[in-house]
Design a protein around this motif. Structure first.
Motif, PDB file in Angstrom:
ATOM      1  N   ASP A  34       0.817  -1.206   0.000  1.00 51.01           N
ATOM      2  CA  ASP A  34       0.000   0.000   0.000  1.00 51.01           C
ATOM      3  C   ASP A  34       0.854   1.261   0.000  1.00 51.01           C
ATOM      4  N   SER A  35       1.994   1.214   0.678  1.00 54.11           N
ATOM      5  CA  SER A  35       2.944   2.318   0.641  1.00 54.11           C
ATOM      6  C   SER A  35       4.133   1.852  -0.178  1.00 54.11           C
ATOM      7  N   SER A 225      -3.828   4.074  10.554  1.00 47.41           N
ATOM      8  CA  SER A 225      -3.219   4.319   9.246  1.00 47.41           C
ATOM      9  C   SER A 225      -3.912   5.481   8.555  1.00 47.41           C
ATOM     10  N   ASN A 227      -4.568   7.084   5.354  1.00 45.36           N
ATOM     11  CA  ASN A 227      -4.513   6.644   3.957  1.00 45.36           C
ATOM     12  C   ASN A 227      -4.727   7.841   3.032  1.00 45.36           C
ATOM     13  N   ASN A 260      -0.548   5.014   4.871  1.00 43.36           N
ATOM     14  CA  ASN A 260      -0.853   3.955   3.909  1.00 43.36           C
ATOM     15  C   ASN A 260      -0.317   2.605   4.401  1.00 43.36           C
ATOM     16  N   SER A 262       2.039   1.802   6.579  1.00 41.17           N
ATOM     17  CA  SER A 262       3.441   1.646   6.937  1.00 41.17           C
ATOM     18  C   SER A 262       3.773   2.689   7.994  1.00 41.17           C
ATOM     19  N   ASN A 267       8.729   4.377   7.087  1.00 40.82           N
ATOM     20  CA  ASN A 267       8.033   4.462   5.806  1.00 40.82           C
ATOM     21  C   ASN A 267       9.010   4.970   4.749  1.00 40.82           C
ATOM     22  N   LYS A 269       8.703   5.380   1.584  1.00 41.47           N
ATOM     23  CA  LYS A 269       8.146   6.319   0.607  1.00 41.47           C
ATOM     24  C   LYS A 269       8.203   7.749   1.130  1.00 41.47           C
ATOM     25  N   THR A 270       7.760   7.952   2.368  1.00 42.33           N
ATOM     26  CA  THR A 270       7.723   9.321   2.885  1.00 42.33           C
ATOM     27  C   THR A 270       9.104   9.820   3.304  1.00 42.33           C
TER      28      THR A 270
END
Length: 798
Positions: A34-35, A225, A227, A260, A262, A267, A269-270
């Motif tokens: 999801d992430s 979470s 999202n 998302n 994580s 995380n 992605k972030t």
């Protein structure tokens, strides 16, 4: 966000072994993907004005042993320093260690420091220079107390959830306003050589389930979470962090929640993707306290420092992971380099920087060395900051300003000083009267109310600051009644009061020239509010207004407060949102009520008529099939606060940006410069901290004239909103607060950058400047915009 998965979830649970027969998901395997993963974690490069600091840091880190580098990444026992977190010294290399301390509105748990207006109060001031000066003087106190990293300012939560317990720590329910004022705060703080920790990264918008808990079946319930889709992330929640990074922020604190699905502090992605790659962050990432939930995963995902200790997941475990290759040595080197480079960047290697925690006693109630951080120069900033965060939203029949009243009556528990005002107590933030102990239990810092009790009203005195890690105490607190009594002495006014909490026993004086009612709306870290109004306060206002035809209501509110029960009461002639003014609360409101100072604050949020008007009024719960993995879907997207009200054509009680004055202002002479045809659709500049450098290029200049047609000098906040093609009806993209003498006029100006005019292109993964007609509005609030025109832009892709 879960469109396909949610539909298929119950059908595949038994096949995959991910759930019980009751349909509840019991494994986080369900959420993988999801992430999106972003690896490896990019090394800091020392771009821009960080180059010299990185050269010094690289040289110092090269001399460190593996143990010394490792020890930079996690906190040590702090009982000897009084700091809320600390990094140990490397004495042989001249590194003295680092002290981390709360919070965003002043030094916490310390004496001889000031209690500044809270973040929400700064937002209500709409004053850029005051935000900078507050940061400057506040950081000077942190520095004197031997603090290296001040844990603020706060830009998340941003107020998505109306009842969030920490909204008072943040600036506004708008990313643009929040970002501008946070950037000015960072600039002021770091001008003193103190590292600002901008928090909480990212999507931290509710307190319930912020940390993992254990349910009645002894099962772990994960953190909530948040999202968030890619467009919303960039145009809303990432926006103010980007402003703070552009201002040079040296530290980012990752949040408790998941993003998302994580955890925020692991995380990739972030942290690796958005923060360190897209925005070119050169500083280091620290966890919120006990916000780390893995070892190797968090290191690889971009976390640099764990607080308050790292022994659970790092410490000897991280060293072992480096030795066995699970974490590359280059990742540890980057973690250490980022931390030391930030130390150099703020000039903290200077021999003049105070010793670690020198003014932070571990137990303030015991004898300790006094380090006085108070300076007379801060007093005007404290007072003006308190004044300008008050917002006047109703004033009929010239109820205000008061004109040497013969008899003045004061009511409400919020008028008096708190029953306790000691730095390591809960201060005025304790909502319960002395001796009352509601049934509570606590799980990992999350306070859960275990009995029905309307805890959003603080009976024990005036509310100058909210609760939790942001609470602090100054050298005094000026309560409204105290300041009013002093004014009564000067004016030969008779003043009477009843500050008890039983509204059925009021001795209302029918002969009063005015009746002042002081109520409050409490909020705190660890728990979301039970609502946005309370029956105690509303009943008190109604009882006073039954007898007193000139009733003035002042609300000290730690978040949005609805006023529907009395907003249209004809005997309620004036309403003031007082927010959280800090130690000069009483002095400030008295100066405003009597007209010594003019109201100039504007609402940094929307006040609705009904709770259901907000897109996210109440927190999300853990419900089947996500009972163990609570989900909060940000389905309103970029339509936060006033943008939602505009999109749904909902009439608010008081709109975002609204605020009255004792003066009258008018707007004229709108002028908008043009944009050259064929301008590039996407930015092409190199990435430095804050993103691609040409995102910050000014493309459009807007000017207008503001006229003060009243008889009193005052300040007006001119606000510019844009209607960007395909976006919200309008969104704030500029503001200018100007003081104008009575009968005079002033020109206001706004500079619109490429970023201000762009939308996030989820395909190109860049900010996109569109061809089309952009609507430009200028006025005094989000719904009072008398000046309108159209800006045409033609890009190279049209």
């Amino acid at each position: 966000m879960f469109s396909e998965k949610t539909v298929l979830a119950l059908a595949i649970l038994s096949l995959c072994g991910l759930g019980h027969a009751d349909g509840n998901i019991t494994s986080d395997t369900y959420f993988y993907g999801d992430s999106p993963p972003v690896y490896p974690s990019p090394n800091g490069t020392g771009n821009g004005d960080w180059a010299a600091s990185y050269q010094k840091a690289a040289a110092l880190v090269a001399q460190m042993t593996l143990d010394e580098k490792n020890n930079l990444t996690f906190g040590i026992e702090t009982s000897g320093t009084g700091c809320v977190g600390a990094i140990g010294a490397i004495s042989r290399l001249g590194f003295p260690g680092m002290c981390l301390q709360d919070a965003g509105n002043g030094v916490r748990e310390a004496d001889f420091v000031n209690s500044y207006p809270s973040g929400l109060h700064v937002g209500a001031s709409w004053n850029k220079s005051l935000a900078h000066d507050r940061g400057w003087y506040m950081a000077g106190e942190f520095r004197t107390k031997g603090v290296n990293i001040a844990l603020g300012p706060v830009v998340a939560p941003m107020g998505r959830l109306t009842t969030n317990g920490r909204n008072w720590e943040g600036v506004a329910s708008d990313p643009y306003l929040s970002g501008v004022l946070a950037a000015r705060t960072v600039d002021g703080m770091q001008g003193q050589g103190v590292i600002s920790s901008v928090k909480h990264f990212i999507g931290y918008e509710q307190e319930l389930y912020r940390n993992p808990t254990v349910n009645s079946d002894n099962q772990t319930v994960e953190s909530i979470s948040s999202n968030i889709d890619d467009k919303t992330m960039h145009e809303a929640y990432l926006w103010p962090f980007q402003d703070a990074l552009k201002a040079g922020a040296g530290n980012i604190m990752c949040s408790y929640n998941r993003i998302n699905n994580s955890h925020a502090c692991q995380n990739s992605k972030t942290l690796n993707g958005l923060l360190k790659t897209e925005l070119g962050f050169e500083g280091f990432v620290v966890t919120d306290w006990v916000g780390q939930h893995s070892g190797v995963s968090s290191a690889l995902a971009g976390l640099d420092m764990a607080m308050p200790t790292g022994e659970t997941y790092w410490g000897t475990y991280l060293k072992e992971a480096v030795n066995n290759g699970s974490v590359p040595l280059s990742r540890l080197d980057d973690m250490a380099t980022r931390i030391i480079a930030t130390w150099y960047q703020m000039g903290q290697d200077s021999p003049n920087y105070p010793a670690l925690g020198v003014g932070m006693p571990y137990n303030i109630s015991e004898p300790h060395k006094i380090v006085n951080a108070l300076t007379p120069e801060a007093k005007p900033v404290l007072f003006e900051g308190a004044v300008e965060g008050h917002v006047l939203v109703k004033n009929v029949n010239n109820a205000l300003p008061l004109k040497k009243p013969q008899l003045l009556s004061v009511f409400g528990w919020d008028a008096v000083a708190p029953v306790s005002y000691i730095p390591n107590n809960i201060l005025a933030s304790d909502p319960w009267e002395e001796g009352y102990e509601p049934a509570l239990f606590e799980l990992d810092g999350d306070v859960i109310i275990n009995e029905p009790y309307d805890y959003q009203v603080a009976f024990n005195g005036t509310l100058s600051v909210g609760g939790g890690s942001g609470a602090n105490a100054g050298p005094y607190v000026s309560a409204p009644l105290d300041a009013l009594q002093q004014r009564a002495y000067e004016d030969n006014t008779v003043i009477m009061w009843d500050t008890g909490k039983n509204p059925n026993k009021l001795g209302v004086m029918e002969a009063s020239d005015a009746c002042l009612v002081f109520i409050n709306a409490f909020a705190s870290e660890g728990l979301d509010r039970s609502g946005t109004y309370d029956s105690y306060s509303d009943t008190l206002v109604a009882k006073v207004a039954e007898t007193c035809p000139n009733t003035v209501v002042v609300v000290h509110n730690a978040g949005t407060r609805l006023v529907e029960s009395f907003a249209e009461n004809p005997n309620v002639t004036a309403i003031v949102f007082g927010h959280l003014p800090g130690q000069d609360s009483g002095r400030a409101i008295t100066a405003l009520l009597y007209g010594d100072e003019n109201f100039s604050g504007k609402l940094p949020y929307t006040v609705a008529k009904n709770e259901t008007d907000y897109p996210a009024y109440w927190h999300s719960y853990a419900v089947s099939p996500f009972s163990l993995f609570p989900q909060s879907n940000f389905t309103e997207g970029v339509l936060l606060d006033y943008k939602w009200f505009d999109a749904k054509n909902i009439t608010p009680r008081y709109e975002f940006g609204f605020g009255l004055s004792y003066s009258n202002f008018s707007f004229s002479n709108l002028h908008v410069s043009s944009v050259q045809d064929g301008i590039a659709t996407y930015p092409s500049g190199v990435i430095e901290q804050g993103g691609q450098v040409d995102l910050w290029d000014t493309l459009v200049k807007v000017t207008a004239t503001v006229q003060n047609s009243g008889s009193k000098s005052g300040s007006e906040v001119a606000q510019l909103y844009l209607g960007i093609p395909g976006g919200p009806v309008r969104q704030l993209r500029g503001f200018d607060k100007v003081r104008i003498p009575a009968g005079r006029s002033a020109q206001v100006s706004f500079s619109l950058t490429r970023r201000d005019l762009s939308t996030w292109d989820v395909t190109a993964q860049k900010w996109k400047l569109q061809s089309g007609n952009y609507k430009v509005y200028v006025g005094s609030s989000s719904r009072n915009l008398p000046l309108k025109t159209t800006l045409k832009i033609t890009t190279d892709s049209s």
